[in-house]
Write an enzyme that holds these catalytic residues in place. Structure first.
Site, PDB file in Angstrom:
ATOM      1  CG  ASP A  90      -3.079   4.819  -4.802  1.00  0.00           C
ATOM      2  OD1 ASP A  90      -2.421   4.878  -3.740  1.00  0.00           O
ATOM      3  OD2 ASP A  90      -3.033   5.687  -5.692  1.00  0.00           O
ATOM      4  CG  HIS A 149      -2.298   0.529   0.921  1.00  0.00           C
ATOM      5  ND1 HIS A 149      -2.554   1.491  -0.038  1.00  0.00           N
ATOM      6  CD2 HIS A 149      -3.512   0.233   1.457  1.00  0.00           C
ATOM      7  CE1 HIS A 149      -3.850   1.756  -0.078  1.00  0.00           C
ATOM      8  NE2 HIS A 149      -4.461   1.008   0.825  1.00  0.00           N
TER       9      HIS A 149
END
Length: 424
Positions: A400, A396
């Site tokens: 995204d 992450h």
């Protein structure tokens, strides 16, 4: 008589120290030239250390799990003649491998340069008596196999190097009817108080370090999507029926590799490596797919290099070749490095959902769950379809959530409409 000293060899790539993973000999053993003496572990692979001489082992330079500097004394062998009295360089490793494959003990023959005879092979016959607390040499896979079969491993004669118990030894034991199946039924309910401590060394230590490092450094998140694989499975069955005999059978994996290659054209951020110390993301045009493979010593990830340039059958052949090499300890460091994205699958044991751990410094890993037949509603009708989940994880810090979902949806579309895998 003289002494030949073997030092820890220079494996290359600037490595200053390596871990001594396993001895294949002990003090007092007779060894022959090219016999594997020990396995040592680098950051990427297991390496076999062979003997350059015939002789008798008189001293070992370390214990399994010990980290040894390149150039330190590994083993001392008594030989005919003056021997190697000065500390000469160690012999070059015979191969670089994911897991070392011990050399088979040869039958006695006379050696012209030394009077020491080659060691005799292990006595034939699958049954052997050991002390109750004696732990025979065997790989984790062999131990599990013995447990599943109800066999006491200490009763099985090992025909591998140093008496290591092999899968074939278990089969030979069963063939003679010596399994625990003949034990009284009450023995299965007897109390047990035994304990076993297993040192985390070698490949298992490397796996543990990499998994811990990955979970501590990367911001993992997972995304799961179900896919209707009925059409792709029908195509696979058709291609195998038509070309299987001449080109080889196709599994689902080469189709998944192809889907990754096509989907990555629109999502290059998934085919990347993240250097979190330098804060640099490197996106690669080449698609080097790591294929997670289980071996006797743990998880290996051999790499299908340049998957973007391979046909279905080319990918299938390379996946099969690499998997066999990893399982049999013959995968080189080059074959175990360089991946840009990883594909992991447990096949029929794939379960419904999984949360795969990233193979750092990669930023994406695609996990394949098992295929199941389920009733589904298609155009208002309830029909039986073959369904499969993809359980994938992403970093992450780099990827995204929306991009991850769109990437997996792109793979889903390609697999559900398999013709689009080949439309340029």
């Amino acid at each position: 008589m003289g002494t030949h000293v073997i030092k820890m060899p220079d494996i290359g790539e600037g490595i200053a120290e390596v871990e001594l993973s396993q001895w294949h000999v002990k003090v007092g053993d007779l060894v022959v030239e090219d016999q594997v003496l020990a396995d040592v572990m680098t950051d990427k692979a297991m390496v076999d250390i062979p003997s350059p001489v015939h002789g008798k082992v008189i001293a070992l330079g370390g214990q399994p799990g010990e980290v040894m500097a390149v150039g330190s004394v590994l083993i001392s062998i008594e030989v005919e003649g003056a021997g190697n009295l000065k500390e000469s360089a160690a012999p070059a490793p015979v191969k670089e491998a994911a897991v070392a494959v011990p050399a088979k003990t040869e039958t006695p023959v006379e050696n012209k340069s030394a009077a020491i005879a080659r060691p005799a092979p292990v006595c034939q016959g699958p049954v052997v008596a050991r002390e109750a607390d004696e732990r025979p040499l065997a790989s984790p896979a062999v131990r599990k196999h013995a447990l599943d079969l109800g066999i006491q491993l200490r009763l099985v004669r090992g025909t591998g190097p140093a008496g290591r118990v092999l899968h074939d030894d278990l089969e030979a034991y069963l063939a003679q009817g010596q399994s625990n199946a003949s034990a009284p039924a009450s023995a299965a309910y007897a109390q047990r108080h035994d304990e076993e401590q297993i040192q985390v060394i070698g490949m298992r230590r490397k796996i543990a370090q990499r998994m811990q490092d990955a979970t501590q450094r990367a911001a993992h998140f997972s995304y799961v999507e179900e896919i209707d694989v009925t059409a792709i499975e029908e195509l696979r069955a058709h291609l195998n029926a038509k070309h299987g005999a001449s080109r080889g059978k196709l599994t689902l994996l080469p189709f998944l590799v192809r889907a990754l290659v096509v989907a990555l054209r629109d999502f290059p951020q998934m085919n990347a490596r993240y250097d979190d110390e330098a804060q640099v993301i490197t996106r690669l045009g080449a698609v080097h797919v790591g294929v997670a493979t289980q071996s006797d010593v743990g998880l290996m990830v051999p790499v299908v290099h340049h998957a973007e340039a391979r046909s279905l059958w080319d990918s299938a052949a390379e996946i099969s070749r690499l998997a066999n090499a990893a399982r049999h300890g013959k995968a080189s460091r080059d074959e175990l490095s360089g991946s840009t994205i990883t594909l992991t699958s447990l096949g029929a044991l794939g379960g419904i959902v999984s949360t795969p751990v990233l193979n750092l410094p990669e930023v994406a890993i695609v996990g394949v769950n098992k295929i199941v037949e389920r009733p589904m509603v298609v155009k208002g009708q309830v029909v039986i379809r073959k369904m499969m989940n993809l359980s994938s994880s992403f970093d992450h810090r780099v990827v995204d959530g929306m991009d991850a979902a769109l990437f997996i949806q792109a793979i889903r579309g390609l697999l559900e409409q398999p013709a689009t895998l080949f439309v340029e």
